[in-house]
Design a protein around this motif. Structure first.
Motif, PDB file in Angstrom:
ATOM      1  N   UNK A 168       0.817  -1.218   0.000  1.00 62.89           N
ATOM      2  CA  UNK A 168       0.000   0.000   0.000  1.00 62.89           C
ATOM      3  C   UNK A 168       0.851   1.268   0.000  1.00 62.89           C
ATOM      4  N   UNK A 169       2.141   1.147   0.292  1.00 62.07           N
ATOM      5  CA  UNK A 169       3.032   2.307   0.373  1.00 62.07           C
ATOM      6  C   UNK A 169       4.019   2.384  -0.786  1.00 62.07           C
ATOM      7  N   UNK A 170       3.774   1.649  -1.846  1.00 53.76           N
ATOM      8  CA  UNK A 170       4.711   1.548  -2.962  1.00 53.76           C
ATOM      9  C   UNK A 170       4.911   2.900  -3.640  1.00 53.76           C
ATOM     10  N   UNK A 171       6.187   3.192  -3.964  1.00 51.59           N
ATOM     11  CA  UNK A 171       6.500   4.429  -4.675  1.00 51.59           C
ATOM     12  C   UNK A 171       7.365   4.193  -5.897  1.00 51.59           C
ATOM     13  N   UNK A 172       7.890   2.965  -6.046  1.00 55.56           N
ATOM     14  CA  UNK A 172       8.742   2.641  -7.191  1.00 55.56           C
ATOM     15  C   UNK A 172       8.480   1.195  -7.609  1.00 55.56           C
ATOM     16  N   UNK A 173       8.967   0.863  -8.788  1.00 54.09           N
ATOM     17  CA  UNK A 173       8.778  -0.501  -9.285  1.00 54.09           C
ATOM     18  C   UNK A 173       9.531  -1.498  -8.409  1.00 54.09           C
ATOM     19  N   UNK A 174      10.725  -1.145  -7.980  1.00 51.50           N
ATOM     20  CA  UNK A 174      11.495  -2.031  -7.104  1.00 51.50           C
ATOM     21  C   UNK A 174      10.755  -2.268  -5.795  1.00 51.50           C
TER      22      UNK A 174
END
Length: 163
Positions: free
Chosen positions: A104-110
Motif C-alpha cells: 500500500x506504500x509503494x513508490x517505485x517498481x522495485x
C-alpha cells in the motif's frame, strides 16, 4: 448462563474438533487467495494508472512472485516438520500482512516487486501447504473430504475481489 449458550455448548460437544480446524483453515486460505492471488489484476489496474508501468513489468513481477513461492517449497516443508504448521501459519500470516502494508506504500517498481515478494512469501508459509498439513493431521476417515473442502477458501477468496 443463558439457555442459548447451554444449547450451543451441547451442540458443539458432539462435533468433531477437526471440523472447527477445517473451518479455520478455509478462512486462512481465503486471505492470501482473496487479497493477493485473485486480486492481483485489480491491483495492476490501479497501480498502472498511477505509475504508468507496462503490462510486461506487472507480468514479470507476478512471474517472479510465483517462482519465489515455488522455490520456497523445500524450505517450507522442512520448517513445517521442524516447527509445526501452526507456528508457520502464524508467522506466514504476519509476513503476509506486512507485505500487504508495504504494497500500500509503494513508490517505485522495485518497491512494488519487493512488497509483492514479501506478501507472496507470507502467503506461501501461511497458506496452501501449511493448512493442508493441519487438515491431514486432523482427519483420517474423511481426509479426502477435508482436503477438498479446504480448497473452497481459495475459491471464496476470489469472490472477495469485487469488494
Amino acid at each position: 448462563m443463558t439457555t442459548l449458550t447451554r444449547r450451543a455448548r451441547r451442540w458443539m460437544q458432539g462435533v468433531f474438533p477437526g471440523w472447527w480446524v477445517l473451518t479455520g483453515a478455509v478462512a486462512v486460505q481465503l486471505l492470501p487467495a482473496g487479497f493477493l492471488l485473485s486480486a492481483y489484476g485489480a491491483y495492476v489496474v490501479v497501480v498502472q494508472a498511477e505509475f504508468g508501468w507496462s503490462a510486461t513489468a506487472f507480468a514479470a513481477a507476478f512471474s517472479l512472485q510465483q517462482v519465489a513461492t515455488g522455490l520456497l517449497g523445500p524450505l517450507h516443508g522442512w520448517l513445517l516438520q521442524r516447527f509445526g504448521p501452526v507456528r508457520i501459519i502464524r508467522v506466514g500470516l504476519l509476513v503476509f500482512a506486512g507485505g500487504m502494508v508495504l504494497l500500500s506504500q509503494v513508490g517505485s517498481y522495485t518497491g512494488f516487486v519487493l512488497a509483492l515478494l514479501i506478501a507472496a512469501i507470507g502467503s506461501s508459509f501461511g497458506g496452501f501447504l501449511s493448512t493442508n498439513t493441519v487438515v491431514v493431521h486432523w482427519f483420517e476417515r474423511r481426509r479426502s473430504l477435508g482436503l477438498a473442502l479446504i480448497q473452497t477458501g481459495i475459491s471464496a477468496g476470489g469472490l472477495l475481489v469485487p469488494l
